[in-house]
Design a protein around this motif. Sequence first.
Motif, mmCIF file in Angstrom:
data_model
loop_
_atom_site.group_PDB
_atom_site.id
_atom_site.type_symbol
_atom_site.label_atom_id
_atom_site.label_comp_id
_atom_site.label_asym_id
_atom_site.label_seq_id
_atom_site.Cartn_x
_atom_site.Cartn_y
_atom_site.Cartn_z
ATOM 1 N N LEU A 75 -3.238 -6.390 4.837
ATOM 2 C CA LEU A 75 -1.835 -6.784 4.648
ATOM 3 C C LEU A 75 -1.319 -6.332 3.282
ATOM 4 C CD1 LEU A 75 -2.064 -10.379 6.148
ATOM 5 C CD2 LEU A 75 -0.720 -8.504 7.089
ATOM 6 N N PHE A 76 -2.171 -6.432 2.262
ATOM 7 C CA PHE A 76 -1.779 -5.996 0.917
ATOM 8 C C PHE A 76 -1.651 -4.474 0.851
ATOM 9 C CE2 PHE A 76 -3.211 -4.555 -3.324
ATOM 10 C CZ PHE A 76 -2.133 -5.031 -4.077
ATOM 11 N N LEU A 77 -2.590 -3.764 1.490
ATOM 12 C CA LEU A 77 -2.519 -2.305 1.495
ATOM 13 C C LEU A 77 -1.240 -1.814 2.171
ATOM 14 C CD1 LEU A 77 -6.148 -1.072 2.298
ATOM 15 C CD2 LEU A 77 -4.908 -0.891 0.135
ATOM 16 N N GLU A 78 -0.797 -2.525 3.212
ATOM 17 C CA GLU A 78 0.433 -2.145 3.894
ATOM 18 C C GLU A 78 1.605 -2.164 2.929
ATOM 19 O OE1 GLU A 78 4.015 -1.970 6.117
ATOM 20 O OE2 GLU A 78 3.396 -3.589 4.771
ATOM 21 N N VAL A 79 1.619 -3.129 2.014
ATOM 22 C CA VAL A 79 2.684 -3.195 1.012
ATOM 23 C C VAL A 79 2.645 -1.964 0.112
ATOM 24 C CG1 VAL A 79 3.583 -4.491 -0.962
ATOM 25 C CG2 VAL A 79 2.742 -5.716 1.049
ATOM 26 N N LEU A 80 1.454 -1.589 -0.334
ATOM 27 C CA LEU A 80 1.325 -0.420 -1.217
ATOM 28 C C LEU A 80 1.746 0.857 -0.490
ATOM 29 C CD1 LEU A 80 -2.075 -1.145 -3.027
ATOM 30 C CD2 LEU A 80 0.252 -1.631 -3.816
ATOM 31 N N ILE A 81 1.315 0.994 0.770
ATOM 32 C CA ILE A 81 1.701 2.169 1.548
ATOM 33 C C ILE A 81 3.210 2.242 1.707
ATOM 34 C CG2 ILE A 81 1.590 3.245 3.829
ATOM 35 C CD1 ILE A 81 -0.913 3.670 2.264
ATOM 36 N N THR A 82 3.847 1.106 1.963
ATOM 37 C CA THR A 82 5.301 1.072 2.137
ATOM 38 C C THR A 82 6.017 1.478 0.850
ATOM 39 O OG1 THR A 82 5.169 -0.627 3.845
ATOM 40 C CG2 THR A 82 7.265 -0.413 2.680
ATOM 41 N N LEU A 83 5.541 0.985 -0.305
ATOM 42 C CA LEU A 83 6.160 1.367 -1.581
ATOM 43 C C LEU A 83 5.996 2.853 -1.840
ATOM 44 C CD1 LEU A 83 5.022 -1.639 -3.814
ATOM 45 C CD2 LEU A 83 7.303 -1.219 -2.878
ATOM 46 N N TRP A 84 4.830 3.387 -1.545
ATOM 47 C CA TRP A 84 4.578 4.828 -1.694
ATOM 48 C C TRP A 84 5.508 5.612 -0.764
ATOM 49 C CZ3 TRP A 84 -0.975 7.303 -1.035
ATOM 50 C CH2 TRP A 84 -0.910 8.657 -1.384
ATOM 51 N N ASP A 85 5.672 5.101 0.456
ATOM 52 C CA ASP A 85 6.544 5.750 1.431
ATOM 53 C C ASP A 85 7.989 5.773 0.945
ATOM 54 O OD1 ASP A 85 7.225 6.981 3.878
ATOM 55 O OD2 ASP A 85 7.727 5.056 4.766
#
Length: 501
Positions: A75-85
């Motif tokens: 769930l935390f990694l999804e946040v990082l991926i979204t910010l990178w996106d």
Amino acid sequence: MDSPLLWSLISVQIFMGGFDTIVHHEGSERLAWRTSQKTELRLHSIRNFFYAIIFLCFGWTEPHGFFTVALSFILFLEVLITLWDFVEEDLTRKLPWTERINHTLLALNYGAILALAAPVLWEWSLRSTAIYPANYGWWSVMATLAALGVGLFSARDLLAATRSERLERGNAAALAAGLPPRQHILVTGGTGFVGRRLVECLVVSGHYVTVLTRNLKGLDELAHPVRVITSLDQIHNADRLDAIVNLAGEPVANGLWTARKRARIVNSRVKTTKALQELIRRLDRKPACFVSGSAVGWYGLRGDELLTEDADPDPAFVHEVCDQWERSAAAIGQLNVRVVILRIGLVLGVEGGMLARLLTPFEFFGGGVMGTGRQWMSWIEHDDLIRVIVRAMSDTSLRGVVNATAPEPVRNVEFTQALAQALHRIALLHFPAWLLSGTLGDMGRETMLGGQRVVPAKLTRSGFRFRHPQMEPMLLAVAGARKPRPGSVGQDGRSPARSAP
């Protein structure tokens, strides 16, 4: 995780995510076919994979201990991926306002989901490590369907990112070979599908390009440096123009041919061409050549007849449009300017035009034959058309009407089969003539069910060599196919000769 509020937020996230994927990523933005979006596609693939895991875990399990920690980490990694996106999107493309708003709502809703799930996950993490089965009824079914959907799009985005490497067009400067150096060229319709690529090849070749456009939204996609004007009055009498390429015109096949639409189609072409005539008349130094667009629709609906530049027309609205456009362009020849009128076939490329609109339906098994499938399609590959335009500017022996089509037209059924094979799909659908003509009227009858079998006699006599003379190998190349279908391409790069019915 038996909370109706939490599941309601998850369902909202699923709906908004599906809307973003279908309407924006696959629809308006066509990310799978943009070479600039390789990184974004990979990020989408990873994020969709994470979502598949999250949906399945929430829908059917109750993880405890280490498994809860692992789920929380995802769930935390999804946040990082979204910010990178978010950063990648802003660097590589201009998002439509609907997509930007949707992304904001997705981020807020995801934050609310995390806020509601955090206490439960914390409690589970303190228990002994184990995974217990769970069933939340219809919520679990919804989560399963969502997991399947995002899983499929995860694989699709990963494959599309890999394919992007094969979609590179090569050096645009090579397309302008043959032009004298440092030409001053005016292009109308420079923000369109053909115009953008023409401007790019001219600019990177060191020519000075002026673009006349009223579509200021398309300027971000233009190559630079380029001079942009919104009126021909901005060109002074003493300005130098070595050539003018006139591609401006209301799109023909993007809506029903109402009386108002027909008038816009004709007027947008004729008025612009007459305005260019007045510009040339007042210039202190006349351009050497005037290259004007037209279309193979000038010939009307001619069945199986093989058509060269000397063929006579058959009455149809598409003929009326092209005829008026060509007459206004031919009048410029009276000003001692060499005029070349290009009767252009269907321009095929993944960046725009008819092919771009068909790629996604065909990829998702929605492709099929139109009508009987026996109607002829006279076509030309995108970059080959740019080379034809450059040849028209540089070759003083070319003048008058020139057919800008590949030397081997195909029937609709052949095109359908070739496109399906290039995408490694099957095309089983059939769109009957009564459906197309009934829903689209004359536009459907003349542009989809009618056709012309046109060949480029003048270009062939002039020695012009097409890089893509045949449909099958062309589609394999421009669609980034993994490898040619066995037997479809010979050692010389040409497909086996087909007998014309």
